[in-house]
Each structure stands twice: as C-alpha cells, then as structure tokens.
Design a protein around this motif. Structure first.
Motif, PDB file in Angstrom:
ATOM      1  N   GLY A 262      14.049  -3.475  -0.811  1.00 23.18           N
ATOM      2  CA  GLY A 262      12.839  -3.829  -0.071  1.00 23.18           C
ATOM      3  C   GLY A 262      12.445  -5.256  -0.384  1.00 23.18           C
ATOM      4  O   GLY A 262      12.865  -5.820  -1.400  1.00 23.18           O
ATOM      5  N   ILE A 263      11.628  -5.849   0.483  1.00 23.94           N
ATOM      6  CA  ILE A 263      11.188  -7.229   0.301  1.00 23.94           C
ATOM      7  C   ILE A 263       9.715  -7.350   0.673  1.00 23.94           C
ATOM      8  O   ILE A 263       9.251  -6.704   1.615  1.00 23.94           O
ATOM      9  N   PHE A 264       8.983  -8.151  -0.087  1.00 24.93           N
ATOM     10  CA  PHE A 264       7.575  -8.383   0.229  1.00 24.93           C
ATOM     11  C   PHE A 264       7.187  -9.779  -0.221  1.00 24.93           C
ATOM     12  O   PHE A 264       7.799 -10.331  -1.133  1.00 24.93           O
TER      13      PHE A 264
ATOM     14  N   LEU B  87       5.323  -4.837   3.260  1.00 24.62           N
ATOM     15  CA  LEU B  87       6.526  -4.515   2.509  1.00 24.62           C
ATOM     16  C   LEU B  87       7.556  -4.046   3.531  1.00 24.62           C
ATOM     17  O   LEU B  87       7.294  -3.106   4.285  1.00 24.62           O
ATOM     18  N   ALA B  88       8.708  -4.718   3.587  1.00 31.44           N
ATOM     19  CA  ALA B  88       9.775  -4.360   4.519  1.00 31.44           C
ATOM     20  C   ALA B  88      10.896  -3.676   3.746  1.00 31.44           C
ATOM     21  O   ALA B  88      11.343  -4.191   2.709  1.00 31.44           O
TER      22      ALA B  88
ATOM     23  N   PHE C 288      13.767  -3.266  10.072  1.00 31.50           N
ATOM     24  CA  PHE C 288      13.299  -2.726   8.798  1.00 31.50           C
ATOM     25  C   PHE C 288      12.399  -1.520   9.030  1.00 31.50           C
ATOM     26  O   PHE C 288      11.976  -1.246  10.143  1.00 31.50           O
ATOM     27  N   LYS C 289      12.091  -0.838   7.932  1.00 31.76           N
ATOM     28  CA  LYS C 289      10.993   0.121   7.903  1.00 31.76           C
ATOM     29  C   LYS C 289       9.838  -0.562   7.185  1.00 31.76           C
ATOM     30  O   LYS C 289      10.060  -1.300   6.231  1.00 31.76           O
ATOM     31  N   TRP C 290       8.611  -0.277   7.619  1.00 32.81           N
ATOM     32  CA  TRP C 290       7.472  -1.098   7.200  1.00 32.81           C
ATOM     33  C   TRP C 290       6.409  -0.276   6.484  1.00 32.81           C
ATOM     34  O   TRP C 290       6.106   0.851   6.868  1.00 32.81           O
TER      35      TRP C 290
ATOM     36  N   ASP D 256      12.660   8.270   5.350  1.00 35.69           N
ATOM     37  CA  ASP D 256      11.331   8.266   5.959  1.00 35.69           C
ATOM     38  C   ASP D 256      10.284   8.876   5.035  1.00 35.69           C
ATOM     39  O   ASP D 256       9.120   8.463   5.049  1.00 35.69           O
ATOM     40  N   GLU D 257      10.681   9.874   4.242  1.00 35.33           N
ATOM     41  CA  GLU D 257       9.739  10.518   3.335  1.00 35.33           C
ATOM     42  C   GLU D 257       9.230   9.538   2.283  1.00 35.33           C
ATOM     43  O   GLU D 257       8.055   9.564   1.909  1.00 35.33           O
TER      44      GLU D 257
END
Length: 246
Positions: free
Chosen positions: A91-93, A211-212, A105-107, A219-220
């Motif tokens: 993840g990246i932020f 946060l990406a 990404f998921k956010w 998903d959980e």
C-alpha cells in the motif's frame, strides 16, 4: 513415490500461500510534510522513524483493524508507486484519488485534503471570489512548485521564493499580499517559522488524499481499514491528530 512428492510439493505451496497471506502489509510513503515525514529529515526511514498526520492516522487505523504492517519512507515517489501497483500486499499513502487512478488501486480514506489556497494575514481585509480577483495583488509562491507554475500559466506573475516557508514571513512583513501554498502544508510550514495568524481567502484547486492498496488486497481487509478510519473520525482521533501538527 512420484505421487508422494507431488502431494508434498502441493502441501508446501499451500503452506507458503498461507504464510504470505499472514505477512504484514508493506506500506510505503515519501517525505510530504506535514502528512508524512522522516524524523531525521532524510529521504529514507522505517517504522518509528516516520511521523506526520497521515502516518499517525494510518498507524491507528491498522491497529484498530487488527492488520499487521511495516512502514517504509523512501524516494522517489514513482518507484514506490510502481512497486505498490505491481506487488500484492503493498500500500502507499498519501495519494490523490484521481479518475485516471481509480481502477488501479483499492482505496481507504479520505485521510485529508491537499488543497491549493491563497493565504493572507489574519487581519487582512482581502476578499476573493475567484482566482481572477487575486490578479491585482502581490502573490508569493514557491519556485519550481506546481502551484507557482499554475499561477504563472494563468498570467498572475507570482513572486517566487526559493523556500516556501519564506513566504510566511514575507506575508507578515508586508512584502507580499497573498501566499499561494498547499493546505495543510502551508499552515505547517508557517508554524515552523513562528507564523500562526493566517487565514485562507481562496481555495482554487485540490484533491482528497487516500491510502491506496494493491488490487489483490482482500476486500475484507479494505473494509476493516475503512471502518476503523470512520470510527477514528467519529470519536475525534483524526481531528486531534490534525490539531497536533497544525
């Protein structure tokens, strides 16, 4: 014998998969005060060597969600962006959530804003309805920064400083009428040089920061992190963190 070897190999692969699933999430960031900063001022740091608004919020978020993680700050941004884009469990932020990035990404967020603003002294009588209204004022900006370049392209002819924090003091001294900076970055930089009596007279651009997460993060996990962040916002934790830095 061959069947036994196949079964043993499958068992090992299955175990390895479970172990990877339980590994801490690898979180990457860069120097971006006051959201993310290395305590020693360098462009590489790990875990407790990193602080900032987003760092404190992300730490608490993962703690409440019960998700293990490691944290690394490094340079350059493009390198860590590509690493998160292509590597599961990363993840990246903080990252601006923009349309061209939405499906990559998921956010989790938003964590905070990254607005472009015009600041004035607290006692200033300047009132602006649009960026065009600022044309008649002396506007300070940071040389080489996207905000200063944007104003130049708009024909506003900003007065450029080599360090953005210098604009806070120039504003108080009356050397400029307005300071074009980011929010909350501008307020943070001003505080570092003892300037606190400022007000925002115009917001003219900006994005929300998130946060990406790599698309393969379950998903959980994303849901738990988002719920933790919403709880933190409701109980005042997020507001407290912002107040501590700004």
């Amino acid at each position: 014998m061959f069947k036994r070897l196949v079964l043993l190999l499958c068992s090992c692969l299955s175990f390895a998969h479970v172990a990877r699933a339980d590994d801490p999430m690898v979180l990457l960031t860069e120097n971006f005060p006051p959201y993310n900063m290395s305590i020693n001022g360098k462009s590489f740091a790990r875990d407790e060597g990193i602080n900032g608004i987003a760092t404190d919020i992300v730490r608490e978020m993962f703690k409440r969600a019960g998700v293990p993680y490691t944290l690394t700050l490094r340079f350059p941004w493009q390198r860590i962006y590509q690493q998160v884009l292509t590597t599961p469990g990363h993840g990246i932020f903080v990252m601006a959530r923009q349309p061209e990035r939405e499906a990559l990404f998921k956010w989790v967020g938003p964590i905070g804003p990254d607005d472009w603003i015009l600041l004035a002294p607290k006692d200033s009588d300047i009132r602006l309805d649009s960026l065009e209204d600022a044309r008649r004022y002396r506007i300070g900006a940071y040389k080489g920064d996207a905000i200063g370049n944007f104003l130049t392209n708009k024909g506003l002819k900003p007065v450029l400083a080599l360090r953005d924090r210098d604009n806070a003091q120039k504003l108080i001294k009356g050397e400029i009428d307005l300071w074009a900076s980011g929010d909350p970055a501008g307020r943070y930089l001003a505080r570092q040089v003892g300037v606190s009596k400022l007000k925002t007279v115009l917001r003219f651009n900006g994005a929300e920061l998130y946060l990406a997460l790599n698309k393969q993060v379950p998903d959980e996990v994303v849901r738990k992190l988002q719920q933790a962040l919403e709880q933190m916002r409701s109980d005042g934790f997020v507001e407290t963190v912002f107040a501590r830095y700004l």
